[in-house]
Design an enzyme around this catalytic site. Structure first.
Site, mmCIF file in Angstrom:
data_model
loop_
_atom_site.group_PDB
_atom_site.id
_atom_site.type_symbol
_atom_site.label_atom_id
_atom_site.label_comp_id
_atom_site.label_asym_id
_atom_site.label_seq_id
_atom_site.Cartn_x
_atom_site.Cartn_y
_atom_site.Cartn_z
ATOM 1 N N THR A 149 0.820 -1.210 0.000
ATOM 2 C CA THR A 149 0.000 0.000 0.000
ATOM 3 C C THR A 149 0.855 1.261 0.000
ATOM 4 O O THR A 149 1.974 1.272 0.534
ATOM 5 C CB THR A 149 -0.907 0.024 1.246
ATOM 6 O OG1 THR A 149 -1.552 1.300 1.339
ATOM 7 C CG2 THR A 149 -0.112 -0.186 2.516
ATOM 8 N N TYR A 200 -2.073 0.030 10.122
ATOM 9 C CA TYR A 200 -2.282 -0.582 8.804
ATOM 10 C C TYR A 200 -1.031 -0.435 7.945
ATOM 11 O O TYR A 200 -0.492 -1.423 7.425
ATOM 12 C CB TYR A 200 -3.477 0.060 8.109
ATOM 13 C CG TYR A 200 -3.577 -0.282 6.642
ATOM 14 C CD1 TYR A 200 -3.811 -1.587 6.227
ATOM 15 C CD2 TYR A 200 -3.407 0.699 5.662
ATOM 16 C CE1 TYR A 200 -3.881 -1.905 4.870
ATOM 17 C CE2 TYR A 200 -3.483 0.391 4.317
ATOM 18 C CZ TYR A 200 -3.719 -0.912 3.925
ATOM 19 O OH TYR A 200 -3.782 -1.224 2.599
#
Length: 328
Positions: free
Chosen positions: A117, A141
């Protein structure tokens, strides 16, 4: 020889499984269906409902199907949730990935492609951002994904396994043929939420901050069509099979759109307006996050086919309409 797609019943995983199958690959899917859907897995060689941390199950899948490559999507992806429940993210995204990688090494898997990501960059100092930028993830995350990148780098240095870690920017849209799309009811993606609002499923949509140093005051993001992203995984697999060295690469188009531009595109696609409300900035939202995709374009046999905001939105809206159909 087959390709194992973990999380292959989810949004990006299901699109990638379709792309792999259309390229002639034998696809095996492993998904616990916590956020995925069994109907999204279309004609795989096999579908296993289970956890990537189930060592016996993973060992059996690798041996039974002679798994040559793993494309790993399974994990948790909601940034605010990761802040509220960090241990969930370090379990699902880091600890379980470590177990999966270990079983891949033990089973002789040659190639590993990881769903990473752009959140690993945190608040980038420059935009567009390339892979050499300082990595300062701002959430559990982002950190949980970066830790898995580090694990893959260390493992590939001492074992016969090459890897690609693809850092996604903002994924949107749906399969142009209407087979799969973003189906999670409470998904937080801007384009999905805007489409649902335009269809009357939500009473309004909020803009979080309109005083950023951008052309219209709203945040700018790089939106990539999910089918182009799926094709990037297939291309990464081909690259590794040909002997390409392990790779970490951005997945984006290299240009961005503001929140207001996205909402305008949804209005054009829907043919009518919808209620938009202004809200304060969210903590930690950068003004602009746009990828520099030069590396992936120069390294992989990959050329985006849907680099058009109106096309992305049209496909997303068509999918939302399909989800409203009876018996879906």
């Amino acid at each position: 020889m087959s390709v194992l797609v973990t999380g292959g019943a989810g949004y990006i995983g299901s699109h990638t499984a379709l792309d792999l199958a259309s390229s002639g690959e034998k696809v095996v899917v492993l998904d616990n269906l916590s956020t995925g859907f069994d109907w999204a897995v279309q004609e795989p060689e096999a579908l296993y409902i289970g956890d990537i941390a189930d060592e016996a199950l993973v060992d059996r899948i690798i041996a039974t199907h002679e798994i040559e490559a793993v494309i790993h999507f399974a994990g948790s992806i909601i940034v605010p949730e990761s802040v509220a429940d960090p241990l969930k993210y370090y379990l699902n995204n880091t600890a379980k990935s470590r177990t999966l990688i270990e079983r891949c090494v033990a089973g002789g898997v040659k190639h590993f492609i990881f769903s990473s990501t752009a959140a690993v960059y945190g608040m980038p100092e420059q935009s567009p951002v390339d892979e050499s930028a300082v990595l300062r993830p701002m959430s559990p995350y982002g950190r949980s994904k970066l830790m898995t990148e580090w694990m893959l780098s260390d493992v590939a240095a001492v074992h016969d396994m090459s890897y690609a870690a693809l850092r996604y920017f903002n994924v949107a849209g749906a399969d142009p043929k209407g087979r799969v799309g973003q189906s999670t009811a409470n998904a937080t993606h801007l384009i999905k939420v805007a489409c649902q609002t335009a269809l009357g499923q939500r009473p309004h949509i909020e803009i979080f901050g309109d005083d950023y140093p951008t052309t219209d005051g709203t945040c700018i993001r790089d939106y990539i069509h999910v089918s182009d992203l799926a094709a990037a995984h297939t291309a990464a697999l081909g690259y590794l099979r040909k002997g390409g060295s392990s790779l970490v690469a951005n997945c984006g188009y290299g240009h961005g759109f503001s929140v207001l531009e996205v909402l305008d595109a949804v209005e054009r696609a829907a043919g009518h307006g919808y209620e938009i409300r202004r809200a304060p900035r969210r903590l930690g939202d950068p003004a602009s996050v746009v990828s520099n995709p030069a590396l992936i374009k120069s390294t992989l046999d990959w050329k985006p086919a849907f680099d058009d905001l109106d096309v992305i939105v049209a496909h997303a809206l068509a999918w939302e309409k399909r989800l409203l159909e009876p018996n879906r």
